[in-house]
Enzyme design. Sequence first.
Site, PDB file in Angstrom:
ATOM      1  N   LYS A 112       1.496  11.419  -1.169  1.00 49.01           N
ATOM      2  CA  LYS A 112       0.851  10.619  -0.132  1.00 49.01           C
ATOM      3  C   LYS A 112       1.024  11.295   1.237  1.00 49.01           C
ATOM      4  O   LYS A 112       1.831  12.222   1.380  1.00 49.01           O
ATOM      5  CB  LYS A 112       1.466   9.212  -0.141  1.00 49.01           C
ATOM      6  CG  LYS A 112       1.214   8.462  -1.469  1.00 49.01           C
ATOM      7  CD  LYS A 112       1.833   7.064  -1.459  1.00 49.01           C
ATOM      8  CE  LYS A 112       1.502   6.304  -2.738  1.00 49.01           C
ATOM      9  NZ  LYS A 112       2.056   4.928  -2.750  1.00 49.01           N
ATOM     10  N   ARG A 144       6.814   8.593 -14.131  1.00 46.75           N
ATOM     11  CA  ARG A 144       7.265   7.347 -13.491  1.00 46.75           C
ATOM     12  C   ARG A 144       8.792   7.332 -13.371  1.00 46.75           C
ATOM     13  O   ARG A 144       9.347   6.883 -12.373  1.00 46.75           O
ATOM     14  CB  ARG A 144       6.820   6.119 -14.305  1.00 46.75           C
ATOM     15  CG  ARG A 144       5.346   5.832 -14.244  1.00 46.75           C
ATOM     16  CD  ARG A 144       4.866   5.403 -12.897  1.00 46.75           C
ATOM     17  NE  ARG A 144       5.267   4.072 -12.512  1.00 46.75           N
ATOM     18  CZ  ARG A 144       4.654   3.350 -11.572  1.00 46.75           C
ATOM     19  NH1 ARG A 144       3.603   3.842 -10.931  1.00 46.75           N
ATOM     20  NH2 ARG A 144       5.071   2.149 -11.256  1.00 46.75           N
ATOM     21  N   THR A 146       8.792   1.302  -7.126  1.00 44.62           N
ATOM     22  CA  THR A 146       7.858   1.257  -5.988  1.00 44.62           C
ATOM     23  C   THR A 146       8.545   1.163  -4.625  1.00 44.62           C
ATOM     24  O   THR A 146       8.143   1.822  -3.675  1.00 44.62           O
ATOM     25  CB  THR A 146       6.917   0.038  -6.164  1.00 44.62           C
ATOM     26  OG1 THR A 146       6.338   0.099  -7.468  1.00 44.62           O
ATOM     27  CG2 THR A 146       5.827   0.027  -5.120  1.00 44.62           C
ATOM     28  N   ARG A 190      11.588   8.676  -5.027  1.00 46.10           N
ATOM     29  CA  ARG A 190      11.560   7.576  -4.054  1.00 46.10           C
ATOM     30  C   ARG A 190      12.960   7.110  -3.684  1.00 46.10           C
ATOM     31  O   ARG A 190      13.192   6.610  -2.582  1.00 46.10           O
ATOM     32  CB  ARG A 190      10.741   6.416  -4.622  1.00 46.10           C
ATOM     33  CG  ARG A 190       9.229   6.701  -4.670  1.00 46.10           C
ATOM     34  CD  ARG A 190       8.525   5.714  -5.565  1.00 46.10           C
ATOM     35  NE  ARG A 190       7.075   5.731  -5.461  1.00 46.10           N
ATOM     36  CZ  ARG A 190       6.282   5.000  -6.230  1.00 46.10           C
ATOM     37  NH1 ARG A 190       6.789   4.185  -7.156  1.00 46.10           N
ATOM     38  NH2 ARG A 190       4.974   5.051  -6.098  1.00 46.10           N
ATOM     39  N   ASN A 227       6.215   5.513   0.264  1.00 48.13           N
ATOM     40  CA  ASN A 227       7.052   5.908  -0.874  1.00 48.13           C
ATOM     41  C   ASN A 227       6.692   7.269  -1.467  1.00 48.13           C
ATOM     42  O   ASN A 227       6.894   7.527  -2.637  1.00 48.13           O
ATOM     43  CB  ASN A 227       7.073   4.798  -1.936  1.00 48.13           C
ATOM     44  CG  ASN A 227       5.694   4.421  -2.430  1.00 48.13           C
ATOM     45  OD1 ASN A 227       4.713   5.108  -2.141  1.00 48.13           O
ATOM     46  ND2 ASN A 227       5.599   3.342  -3.191  1.00 48.13           N
ATOM     47  N   HIS A 270       2.209   8.663  -5.329  1.00 51.04           N
ATOM     48  CA  HIS A 270       1.614   7.747  -6.310  1.00 51.04           C
ATOM     49  C   HIS A 270       1.733   8.406  -7.676  1.00 51.04           C
ATOM     50  O   HIS A 270       1.506   9.609  -7.802  1.00 51.04           O
ATOM     51  CB  HIS A 270       0.133   7.500  -6.024  1.00 51.04           C
ATOM     52  CG  HIS A 270      -0.573   6.909  -7.214  1.00 51.04           C
ATOM     53  ND1 HIS A 270      -0.457   5.578  -7.536  1.00 51.04           N
ATOM     54  CD2 HIS A 270      -1.299   7.480  -8.204  1.00 51.04           C
ATOM     55  CE1 HIS A 270      -1.118   5.351  -8.660  1.00 51.04           C
ATOM     56  NE2 HIS A 270      -1.632   6.493  -9.096  1.00 51.04           N
TER      57      HIS A 270
HETATM   58  P1  GDP Z   1       3.350   1.895  -7.768  1.00 50.15           P
HETATM   59  O1  GDP Z   1       2.501   2.173  -8.977  1.00 50.15           O
HETATM   60  O2  GDP Z   1       4.820   2.061  -8.018  1.00 50.15           O
HETATM   61  O3  GDP Z   1       2.904   2.632  -6.528  1.00 50.15           O
HETATM   62  O4  GDP Z   1       3.181   0.362  -7.448  1.00 50.15           O
HETATM   63  P2  GDP Z   1       1.932  -0.619  -7.641  1.00 50.15           P
HETATM   64  O5  GDP Z   1       0.795   0.032  -8.352  1.00 50.15           O
HETATM   65  O6  GDP Z   1       2.473  -1.894  -8.186  1.00 50.15           O
HETATM   66  O7  GDP Z   1       1.531  -0.871  -6.140  1.00 50.15           O
HETATM   67  C1  GDP Z   1       0.780   0.060  -5.431  1.00 50.15           C
HETATM   68  C2  GDP Z   1       1.155  -0.032  -3.975  1.00 50.15           C
HETATM   69  O8  GDP Z   1       0.999  -1.383  -3.516  1.00 50.15           O
HETATM   70  C3  GDP Z   1       2.612   0.327  -3.675  1.00 50.15           C
HETATM   71  O9  GDP Z   1       2.820   1.711  -3.532  1.00 50.15           O
HETATM   72  C4  GDP Z   1       2.844  -0.465  -2.407  1.00 50.15           C
HETATM   73  O10 GDP Z   1       2.311   0.225  -1.298  1.00 50.15           O
HETATM   74  C5  GDP Z   1       2.017  -1.721  -2.613  1.00 50.15           C
HETATM   75  N1  GDP Z   1       2.834  -2.801  -3.171  1.00 50.15           N
HETATM   76  C6  GDP Z   1       3.122  -3.017  -4.465  1.00 50.15           C
HETATM   77  N2  GDP Z   1       3.927  -4.071  -4.628  1.00 50.15           N
HETATM   78  C7  GDP Z   1       4.151  -4.570  -3.393  1.00 50.15           C
HETATM   79  C8  GDP Z   1       4.933  -5.678  -2.900  1.00 50.15           C
HETATM   80  O11 GDP Z   1       5.588  -6.408  -3.630  1.00 50.15           O
HETATM   81  N3  GDP Z   1       4.915  -5.863  -1.552  1.00 50.15           N
HETATM   82  C9  GDP Z   1       4.210  -5.057  -0.713  1.00 50.15           C
HETATM   83  N4  GDP Z   1       4.256  -5.305   0.598  1.00 50.15           N
HETATM   84  N5  GDP Z   1       3.487  -4.002  -1.134  1.00 50.15           N
HETATM   85  C10 GDP Z   1       3.449  -3.762  -2.455  1.00 50.15           C
HETATM   86 MG    MG Z   2       0.549   1.663  -9.555  1.00 46.06          MG
END
Ligand code: GDP
Ligand code: MG
Length: 206
Positions: free
Chosen positions: A19, A124, A130, A141, A161, A164
């Site tokens: 990112k 992952r 996340t 991360r 973070n 992706h």
């Molecule tokens: P990733 O696959 O680990 O990046 O997580 P997800 O696909 O669940 O979420 C994508 C993105 O959404 C994350 O990188 C965060 O920027 C945002 N996000 C996900 N879960 C949360 C949450 O519980 N709170 C907030 N504020 N942002 C979130």
């Molecule tokens: Mg995701």
Amino acid sequence: MDKKTLDHFKNERTLVVIKPDGVQRSLVGEVIGRYESMGLKLVGMKMLVADADHIEKHYTLDPGWKKSVGEKSIAGYKKKGLEPPSEDPIEVADAVLERLKKYMVAGPVVAMVWQGAHAAEIVRKITGGTEPLSSDVGTIRGDFVMDSFEMADADDRSVRNIVHASGNAQEAEAEIDLWFDKDELVEYTHVQDKILYDVDLDGILD
Ligand code: GDP
Ligand code: MG
């Protein structure tokens, strides 16, 4: 892709996007090194500046993403004793998506496709959870960034973070199609494939 439809586990592929903060933190080499050291094979890579449409498509490829991120986010607020901005998961996810659209277009990103046994799950694991505040030490991360949902929410921005990574092999196939043309991916044998996947390890003592 369904694991059963792969001709071999070693052909599983996954998408990683470093990112804008990862690029600005000069972590491109470090991130690539971690996946490389695991034995994964890099089969596609490019730097680009994404636009908001592309980012929206990326996060909404999975029709269930909004609901699950919204629910996860609401549960997170409640766990911390905080009032969620809405009780509607879709509304909460829409706000998350708007912030992501600003974050992910703020500068160049590096998109990559990594191939290898259980690629999506392994990536992952190396990438970590996340939210950097709670990601395990030893993960990207967990080691290189100290952001939290709470701080990001207070500043009305996305949590930063670094990378992706596709959630699973099926999600990866759709994401790879979105980010890469077929001719941007390279099929090749890596010398390391032999020690990783050859059944008899023939030839080492020749
Ligand atoms: P990733 O696959 O680990 O990046 O997580 P997800 O696909 O669940 O979420 C994508 C993105 O959404 C994350 O990188 C965060 O920027 C945002 N996000 C996900 N879960 C949360 C949450 O519980 N709170 C907030 N504020 N942002 C979130
Ligand atoms: Mg995701």
